[in-house]
Design an enzyme around this catalytic site. Structure first.
Site, PDB file in Angstrom:
ATOM      1  N   HIS A 149       0.608  -1.205  -0.197  1.00  0.00           N
ATOM      2  CA  HIS A 149      -0.067   0.012   0.108  1.00  0.00           C
ATOM      3  C   HIS A 149       0.814   1.145  -0.013  1.00  0.00           C
ATOM      4  O   HIS A 149       0.470   2.370   0.806  1.00  0.00           O
ATOM      5  CB  HIS A 149      -0.991   0.080   1.203  1.00  0.00           C
ATOM      6  CG  HIS A 149      -2.153  -1.175   1.152  1.00  0.00           C
ATOM      7  ND1 HIS A 149      -2.519  -1.640  -0.039  1.00  0.00           N
ATOM      8  CD2 HIS A 149      -2.867  -1.678   2.249  1.00  0.00           C
ATOM      9  CE1 HIS A 149      -3.592  -2.401   0.269  1.00  0.00           C
ATOM     10  NE2 HIS A 149      -3.677  -2.594   1.431  1.00  0.00           N
ATOM     11  N   HIS A 223      -9.602   2.331   0.736  1.00  0.00           N
ATOM     12  CA  HIS A 223      -9.424   1.326   1.647  1.00  0.00           C
ATOM     13  C   HIS A 223     -10.683   1.512   2.708  1.00  0.00           C
ATOM     14  O   HIS A 223     -10.518   1.068   3.894  1.00  0.00           O
ATOM     15  CB  HIS A 223      -7.944   1.342   2.494  1.00  0.00           C
ATOM     16  CG  HIS A 223      -7.509  -0.210   2.660  1.00  0.00           C
ATOM     17  ND1 HIS A 223      -8.430  -1.062   3.435  1.00  0.00           N
ATOM     18  CD2 HIS A 223      -6.596  -0.935   2.361  1.00  0.00           C
ATOM     19  CE1 HIS A 223      -7.698  -2.187   3.638  1.00  0.00           C
ATOM     20  NE2 HIS A 223      -6.843  -2.169   3.023  1.00  0.00           N
ATOM     21  N   GLU A 358     -11.812  -3.694  -2.554  1.00  0.00           N
ATOM     22  CA  GLU A 358     -10.691  -2.603  -2.878  1.00  0.00           C
ATOM     23  C   GLU A 358     -10.439  -2.715  -4.596  1.00  0.00           C
ATOM     24  O   GLU A 358      -9.822  -3.933  -5.074  1.00  0.00           O
ATOM     25  CB  GLU A 358      -9.249  -2.720  -2.283  1.00  0.00           C
ATOM     26  CG  GLU A 358      -9.332  -2.474  -0.734  1.00  0.00           C
ATOM     27  CD  GLU A 358      -8.179  -3.360  -0.180  1.00  0.00           C
ATOM     28  OE1 GLU A 358      -6.845  -3.069  -0.322  1.00  0.00           O
ATOM     29  OE2 GLU A 358      -8.541  -4.390   0.863  1.00  0.00           O
TER      30      GLU A 358
HETATM   31  C1  BGC Z   1      -4.500  -6.283   2.257  1.00  0.00           C
HETATM   32  C2  BGC Z   1      -4.259  -7.264   3.649  1.00  0.00           C
HETATM   33  C3  BGC Z   1      -3.856  -5.952   4.548  1.00  0.00           C
HETATM   34  C4  BGC Z   1      -4.842  -4.936   4.913  1.00  0.00           C
HETATM   35  C5  BGC Z   1      -4.206  -3.844   5.606  1.00  0.00           C
HETATM   36  C6  BGC Z   1      -5.499  -5.266   2.433  1.00  0.00           C
HETATM   37  O1  BGC Z   1      -5.593  -4.470   1.345  1.00  0.00           O
HETATM   38  O2  BGC Z   1      -4.954  -7.134   1.350  1.00  0.00           O
HETATM   39  O3  BGC Z   1      -3.404  -8.143   3.433  1.00  0.00           O
HETATM   40  O4  BGC Z   1      -3.634  -6.669   5.873  1.00  0.00           O
HETATM   41  O5  BGC Z   1      -5.184  -4.297   3.533  1.00  0.00           O
HETATM   42  O6  BGC Z   1      -5.176  -3.410   6.514  1.00  0.00           O
END
Ligand code: BGC
Length: 393
Positions: A149, A223, A358
């Site tokens: 991310h 998110h 997402e």
């Molecule tokens: C991921 C997870 C991660 C989370 C974090 C998601 O987009 O796929 O693996 O732990 O984001 O909050």
């Protein structure tokens, strides 16, 4: 309009009062069926307020978007975070359906990307490394050996410039961020804009654009953690989900795709027909610490805006539809929530207290030559759209 129940009660009351002139014109007083009815407003609007100050003195703004049907989205300039989203249930009663905090301090502390804009590249890049035009780039590593991310300080932790903009049909906020060359290891100065529009059709539309002065990977998403029964009400395992995808990208133990596109047919990954999220969650292939955390390959293939997923919550009747121009969708069931974070209503967020959908390009695309490309070249404009539509049935 009278509901069927109200009409029946009115008729019964009339039968009992036959001969009285008032009968039929006005129902006798009956219990109110909607606890907090939606308040329609004349016009969609956006209001700005202060939301605290960063340690370095930077002021953070809170924008409240309200549409003509009384739906409300609150967004802050820190991380472009959607902090609140109030939508009606089948009786018109409003609830906030996203996880988050009441204060900036909450968002400045450790949390798993609640409601935030994710970038420069959402999801994982294996070993935080990729080679582009003969140069190997080393990114910040923040998820075991991998980059997740956007790195240590992704787009979820930067301050965006907010600007109220005109929308044809709703209320809109434009956020802009200039990500400098080399930030978190990425090449090129990237100008990113995210326009949030709360339409009068009860949709939160997100239009992402970006331009760069050097070739760079880009994969922007949001998110939001949804619970359609209302934030803090418990588990989402009873929500019913449909995902318009007949394949997914299987992962290794570090959640990095193997490169294959496997069929979902018949197994626990199959949401082509609506299924309770919890119905087969204990049979999901490798995704520690248990639950869904997988990228689906959308049947639409991306490009044009198409339905990616639909979620129905039986007790409230709330429905969420996700439409996107993206080819992929990460379905995540809040597996890493462990009750240590207390949210805005004071409730501890336990495992599966929310789900995320997402919209994205596939994880680790920059190292996977067979996946759709995430590379943005100078002179091109990155452009994607995702629409979250709120209904009730
Ligand atoms: C991921 C997870 C991660 C989370 C974090 C998601 O987009 O796929 O693996 O732990 O984001 O909050």
């Amino acid at each position: 309009m009278k509901s069927a129940n109200q009409l029946l009660r009115t008729l019964a009351a009339c039968a009992a009062l036959i001969g009285l002139a008032a009968c039929g014109s006005k129902p006798p007083s009956v219990p109110q069926e909607t606890a907090a009815p939606v308040t329609p407003t004349q016009e969609a609007r956006v209001e700005r307020a202060d939301f605290g100050t960063m340690k370095d003195g930077t002021a953070i703004d809170l924008y409240t978007l309200t549409n003509t049907k009384g739906v409300i989205a609150k967004i802050i300039t820190y991380g472009g975070i959607v902090t609140e989203l109030h939508t009606p249930d089948r009786a018109g009663k409003m609830a906030d359906i996203v996880l988050g905090f009441n204060t900036l301090e909450g968002y400045l502390g450790a949390h798993p990307y609640f409601g935030a804009i994710i970038g420069r590249v959402g999801n994982r890049i294996a070993k935080g490394r990729f080679t582009l035009n003969g140069t190997t780039y080393k990114l910040a590593v923040n998820d075991g050996a991998n980059h997740l991310h956007g790195g240590l300080k992704g787009f979820d932790k930067v301050v965006w410039k907010g600007e109220i903009v005109k929308a044809d049909d709703g209320a809109a906020l434009k956020l802009t961020y200039l990500s400098p060359d080399g930030e978190e290891g990425y090449p090129g100065n990237l100008t990113a804009t995210v326009v949030y529009t709360l339409t009068n059709q009860n949709e939160l539309r997100i239009d992402y654009t970006a331009t760069t002065d050097k070739a760079t990977p880009v994969n922007l998403t949001n998110h939001a953690y949804f619970n359609l029964a209302g934030e803090g009400t418990g588990s989402i395992l009873g929500h019913e989900l449909m995902i318009a995808a007949d394949r997914f990208t299987p992962v290794d133990s570090g959640l990095i795709p193997t490169g294959r596109l496997d069929p979902v047919a018949g197994g626990p990954m199959d949401f082509t027909k609506p299924m309770a999220i919890g119905s087969r969650i204990d049979k999901v292939p490798l995704a520690p610490p248990g639950g869904y955390d997988h990228n689906y390959v959308l049947t639409s293939g991306g490009g044009a805006l198409a339905l990616a997923a639909r979620v129905y919550e039986p007790s409230s009747g709330r429905v969420l539809e996700v439409h996107t121009t993206e080819p992929g969708l990460q379905f995540y069931t809040g597996n890493f929530l462990d009750g240590t974070i207390k949210g805005k209503s004071g409730t501890a967020y336990a495992k599966h207290a929310a789900f995320c959908l997402e919209t994205q390009h596939f994880p680790d695309s920059v190292n996977q030559p067979t996946f759709p490309s995430t590379i943005l070249e100078p002179g091109q404009t990155y452009k994607t759209t995702t629409v979250y539509r709120f209904l009730a049935q």
